[in-house]
Write a protein that holds these residues in place. Structure first.
Motif, PDB file in Angstrom:
ATOM      1  N   UNK A 133      36.581  40.351  38.028  1.00 52.81           N
ATOM      2  CA  UNK A 133      37.694  41.330  38.321  1.00 52.81           C
ATOM      3  C   UNK A 133      39.496  40.955  39.491  1.00 52.81           C
ATOM      4  N   UNK A 134      38.607  39.980  40.474  1.00 53.24           N
ATOM      5  CA  UNK A 134      39.763  39.766  41.472  1.00 53.24           C
ATOM      6  C   UNK A 134      40.524  38.558  40.538  1.00 53.24           C
ATOM      7  N   UNK A 135      39.894  37.942  39.793  1.00 54.97           N
ATOM      8  CA  UNK A 135      40.968  37.332  39.156  1.00 54.97           C
ATOM      9  C   UNK A 135      41.924  37.368  38.164  1.00 54.97           C
TER      10      UNK A 135
ATOM     11  N   UNK B 240      43.777  47.518  42.424  1.00 53.07           N
ATOM     12  CA  UNK B 240      44.051  46.829  41.440  1.00 53.07           C
ATOM     13  C   UNK B 240      42.519  45.704  40.940  1.00 53.07           C
ATOM     14  N   UNK B 241      41.685  46.113  41.802  1.00 48.68           N
ATOM     15  CA  UNK B 241      40.820  44.693  41.581  1.00 48.68           C
ATOM     16  C   UNK B 241      39.245  46.441  40.901  1.00 48.68           C
ATOM     17  N   UNK B 242      39.641  47.155  41.348  1.00 44.98           N
ATOM     18  CA  UNK B 242      37.986  48.423  40.973  1.00 44.98           C
ATOM     19  C   UNK B 242      39.147  48.834  39.778  1.00 44.98           C
ATOM     20  N   UNK B 243      40.141  49.491  39.187  1.00 45.19           N
ATOM     21  CA  UNK B 243      40.524  50.422  38.317  1.00 45.19           C
ATOM     22  C   UNK B 243      41.305  49.484  37.044  1.00 45.19           C
ATOM     23  N   UNK B 244      41.569  48.174  37.940  1.00 51.90           N
ATOM     24  CA  UNK B 244      41.951  46.808  36.236  1.00 51.90           C
ATOM     25  C   UNK B 244      40.752  47.228  34.985  1.00 51.90           C
ATOM     26  N   UNK B 245      39.878  46.423  36.225  1.00 57.40           N
ATOM     27  CA  UNK B 245      38.835  46.623  35.175  1.00 57.40           C
ATOM     28  C   UNK B 245      37.886  47.366  34.094  1.00 57.40           C
ATOM     29  N   UNK B 246      38.738  48.757  34.643  1.00 60.50           N
ATOM     30  CA  UNK B 246      38.006  50.085  34.021  1.00 60.50           C
ATOM     31  C   UNK B 246      39.571  50.012  33.108  1.00 60.50           C
ATOM     32  N   UNK B 247      40.279  50.143  33.305  1.00 59.51           N
ATOM     33  CA  UNK B 247      41.365  50.054  31.772  1.00 59.51           C
ATOM     34  C   UNK B 247      41.344  49.004  30.806  1.00 59.51           C
ATOM     35  N   UNK B 248      40.624  48.343  31.652  1.00 62.14           N
ATOM     36  CA  UNK B 248      40.484  46.715  30.508  1.00 62.14           C
ATOM     37  C   UNK B 248      39.461  47.534  28.763  1.00 62.14           C
ATOM     38  N   UNK B 249      38.727  47.777  29.764  1.00 61.78           N
ATOM     39  CA  UNK B 249      37.210  48.576  29.150  1.00 61.78           C
ATOM     40  C   UNK B 249      37.384  49.669  28.184  1.00 61.78           C
ATOM     41  N   UNK B 250      38.404  50.514  28.579  1.00 64.86           N
ATOM     42  CA  UNK B 250      38.819  51.853  28.292  1.00 64.86           C
ATOM     43  C   UNK B 250      39.663  51.520  27.046  1.00 64.86           C
ATOM     44  N   UNK B 251      40.611  50.825  27.349  1.00 69.24           N
ATOM     45  CA  UNK B 251      41.269  50.049  26.357  1.00 69.24           C
ATOM     46  C   UNK B 251      40.943  49.142  25.396  1.00 69.24           C
ATOM     47  N   UNK B 252      39.843  48.571  25.436  1.00 69.69           N
ATOM     48  CA  UNK B 252      39.105  48.051  24.540  1.00 69.69           C
ATOM     49  C   UNK B 252      38.252  49.188  23.497  1.00 69.69           C
ATOM     50  N   UNK B 253      37.182  49.317  24.028  1.00 65.80           N
ATOM     51  CA  UNK B 253      37.104  50.652  23.685  1.00 65.80           C
ATOM     52  C   UNK B 253      37.741  51.778  22.572  1.00 65.80           C
ATOM     53  N   UNK B 254      38.607  51.600  22.609  1.00 69.95           N
ATOM     54  CA  UNK B 254      40.460  52.408  21.735  1.00 69.95           C
ATOM     55  C   UNK B 254      40.161  51.271  20.459  1.00 69.95           C
TER      56      UNK B 254
ATOM     57  N   UNK C 299      42.761  44.799  26.804  1.00 72.85           N
ATOM     58  CA  UNK C 299      41.850  45.317  26.876  1.00 72.85           C
ATOM     59  C   UNK C 299      41.400  45.840  24.873  1.00 72.85           C
ATOM     60  N   UNK C 300      42.770  47.037  24.833  1.00 74.63           N
ATOM     61  CA  UNK C 300      43.332  47.108  23.537  1.00 74.63           C
ATOM     62  C   UNK C 300      43.454  46.265  22.435  1.00 74.63           C
ATOM     63  N   UNK C 301      43.871  44.593  23.073  1.00 81.79           N
ATOM     64  CA  UNK C 301      43.935  43.829  21.826  1.00 81.79           C
ATOM     65  C   UNK C 301      42.924  43.769  21.333  1.00 81.79           C
TER      66      UNK C 301
ATOM     67  N   UNK D 299      27.099  47.023  22.459  1.00 81.46           N
ATOM     68  CA  UNK D 299      26.930  48.037  23.281  1.00 81.46           C
ATOM     69  C   UNK D 299      28.287  47.533  24.024  1.00 81.46           C
ATOM     70  N   UNK D 300      29.029  48.911  24.996  1.00 79.01           N
ATOM     71  CA  UNK D 300      30.245  49.077  25.486  1.00 79.01           C
ATOM     72  C   UNK D 300      30.744  48.234  26.850  1.00 79.01           C
ATOM     73  N   UNK D 301      31.614  47.405  26.381  1.00 73.98           N
ATOM     74  CA  UNK D 301      31.781  46.266  27.586  1.00 73.98           C
ATOM     75  C   UNK D 301      31.654  46.167  28.965  1.00 73.98           C
ATOM     76  N   UNK D 302      31.363  44.945  29.118  1.00 73.96           N
ATOM     77  CA  UNK D 302      30.401  45.557  30.965  1.00 73.96           C
ATOM     78  C   UNK D 302      32.674  45.501  31.435  1.00 73.96           C
ATOM     79  N   UNK D 303      31.837  45.999  32.333  1.00 72.03           N
ATOM     80  CA  UNK D 303      33.581  46.506  33.075  1.00 72.03           C
ATOM     81  C   UNK D 303      33.961  45.517  34.652  1.00 72.03           C
TER      82      UNK D 303
END
Length: 114
Positions: A49-51, A68-82, A21-23, A37-41
């Protein structure tokens, strides 16, 4: 003796999602509008998320951890924002430095009186 790589830990997988996400955020800063807007999670690198969880899990045996299906998109979005914020700060600093350099270079040359 088997030389297989060990199965990554759950924290390692979430860190990988954050890094991806950060990259993407660093890359997107060049063309994303400042009022974006903030990225869609629910979508990460164009995947659901499954893929995305399966991509992070890679060739490891069995399905990826269920969380991982639930939390990875949230971590991706946080990294994207940073990443987006970091790159925008870097771009702004470079512009300020360039402007300051232009101001220094275009000052009138002092002339001696008399």
């Amino acid at each position: 003796m088997d030389n297989a790589t060990p199965i990554p830990g759950y924290g390692d997988l979430l860190q990988a999602a954050w890094s991806l996400g950060r990259a993407d955020g660093l890359f997107a800063a060049a063309f994303e509008p400042d009022v974006a807007p903030l990225p869609a999670t629910d979508v990460c690198q164009g995947r659901h998320p499954d893929e995305f969880a399966a991509e992070l899990w890679g060739d490891q045996p069995g399905p990826p951890p269920s969380g991982l299906t639930v939390n990875a998109p949230l971590w991706y979005a946080a990294g994207f924002t940073v990443g987006l914020a970091d790159e925008r700060r870097r771009i702004a600093a470079r512009r300020r430095e360039a402007f300051a350099w232009i101001r220094v270079r275009t000052r009138p040359i002092p002339r001696a009186q008399g």
